[in-house]
Design a protein around this motif. Structure first.
Motif, PDB file in Angstrom:
ATOM      1  N   TRP A   1       0.832  -1.208   0.000  1.00 28.82           N
ATOM      2  CA  TRP A   1       0.000   0.000   0.000  1.00 28.82           C
ATOM      3  C   TRP A   1       0.864   1.255   0.000  1.00 28.82           C
ATOM      4  O   TRP A   1       0.603   2.205  -0.741  1.00 28.82           O
ATOM      5  CB  TRP A   1      -0.915  -0.017   1.233  1.00 28.82           C
ATOM      6  N   GLN A   2       1.946   1.246   0.799  1.00 29.99           N
ATOM      7  CA  GLN A   2       2.836   2.396   0.834  1.00 29.99           C
ATOM      8  C   GLN A   2       3.571   2.571  -0.497  1.00 29.99           C
ATOM      9  O   GLN A   2       3.786   3.697  -0.940  1.00 29.99           O
ATOM     10  CB  GLN A   2       3.872   2.246   1.957  1.00 29.99           C
ATOM     11  N   GLY A   3       3.934   1.483  -1.137  1.00 27.38           N
ATOM     12  CA  GLY A   3       4.662   1.554  -2.403  1.00 27.38           C
ATOM     13  C   GLY A   3       3.808   1.965  -3.582  1.00 27.38           C
ATOM     14  O   GLY A   3       4.328   2.342  -4.626  1.00 27.38           O
ATOM     15  N   ALA A   4       2.492   1.908  -3.438  1.00 27.49           N
ATOM     16  CA  ALA A   4       1.581   2.262  -4.536  1.00 27.49           C
ATOM     17  C   ALA A   4       1.439   3.764  -4.711  1.00 27.49           C
ATOM     18  O   ALA A   4       0.776   4.211  -5.630  1.00 27.49           O
ATOM     19  CB  ALA A   4       0.214   1.627  -4.294  1.00 27.49           C
ATOM     20  N   LEU A   5       2.042   4.536  -3.843  1.00 27.73           N
ATOM     21  CA  LEU A   5       1.909   6.005  -3.912  1.00 27.73           C
ATOM     22  C   LEU A   5       2.643   6.564  -5.094  1.00 27.73           C
ATOM     23  O   LEU A   5       3.694   6.207  -5.464  1.00 27.73           O
ATOM     24  CB  LEU A   5       2.446   6.636  -2.623  1.00 27.73           C
TER      25      LEU A   5
END
Length: 193
Positions: free
Chosen positions: A189-193
């Protein structure tokens, strides 16, 4: 000219202790090889890109709010645990705790842990400037907590945490979670930014 007796009194002792804690922390970080300032060669007041080699290298960034929250939490904890201790000594203790964290956070083991279990692949530790600024941000949170009503301190902590989660998908709670007990779903989820 200010006499030595006026400068060093029982009232000023905790503030001198706080100053020396920060100075010793900066000295230790330099001694272990941390960069004094960003390798880029300049100093910025604000650096807003988290996925950057300049993150945690300048004065303030998106992780500064988490250090303000540290100050709010340290004030509350020390008010509960040591209510008879003067404000100055509680500030010195909070500064010592924050400084210890800055030293641990910039150890090779923790830097590698961040790189292995979080999206911070370009993280190589804080500059000394950033570490000192983080300590000062904690002190700001500590002072704010001493002046604000409890509800305002809680609202400020929640607001800062929600703001950073919303804007950069990270914050104090997620940072601690991912350091201690990394979750692949959170990392994705954090890397999808």
């Amino acid at each position: 000219m200010i006499s030595r007796q006026v400068m060093f009194t029982r009232r000023t002792a905790p503030y001198w202790a706080t100053f020396f804690i920060i100075l010793l922390t900066a000295g230790w970080l330099l001694w272990i090889g941390r960069e004094p300032i960003c390798k880029c060669g300049y100093i910025k007041l604000w650096h807003g890109q988290t996925a950057s080699s300049e993150n945690s290298q300048h004065i303030a960034d998106w992780y500064t709010p988490s250090h303000i929250i540290h100050g709010l939490l340290f004030y509350a904890a020390l008010w509960l645990v040591a209510p008879r201790l003067s404000f100055g000594w509680r500030l010195a203790i909070a500064t010592l705790i924050e400084s210890a964290w800055e030293i641990v956070e910039n150890s090779a083991a923790i830097i590698e842990r961040y790189r292995a279990v979080t999206i911070s692949l370009d993280y190589y530790g804080d500059s000394v400037l950033n570490s000192v600024a983080d300590i000062i941000a904690m002190m700001l949170g500590f002072v704010l907590a001493s002046r604000l009503p409890v509800w305002a301190s809680v609202a400020l902590a929640l607001g800062l945490e929600l703001l950073t989660i919303w804007l950069i998908r990270d914050g104090l709670l997620l940072n601690v979670l991912m350091l201690i007990w990394p979750l692949e779903a959170v990392r994705d989820w954090q890397g999808a930014l």
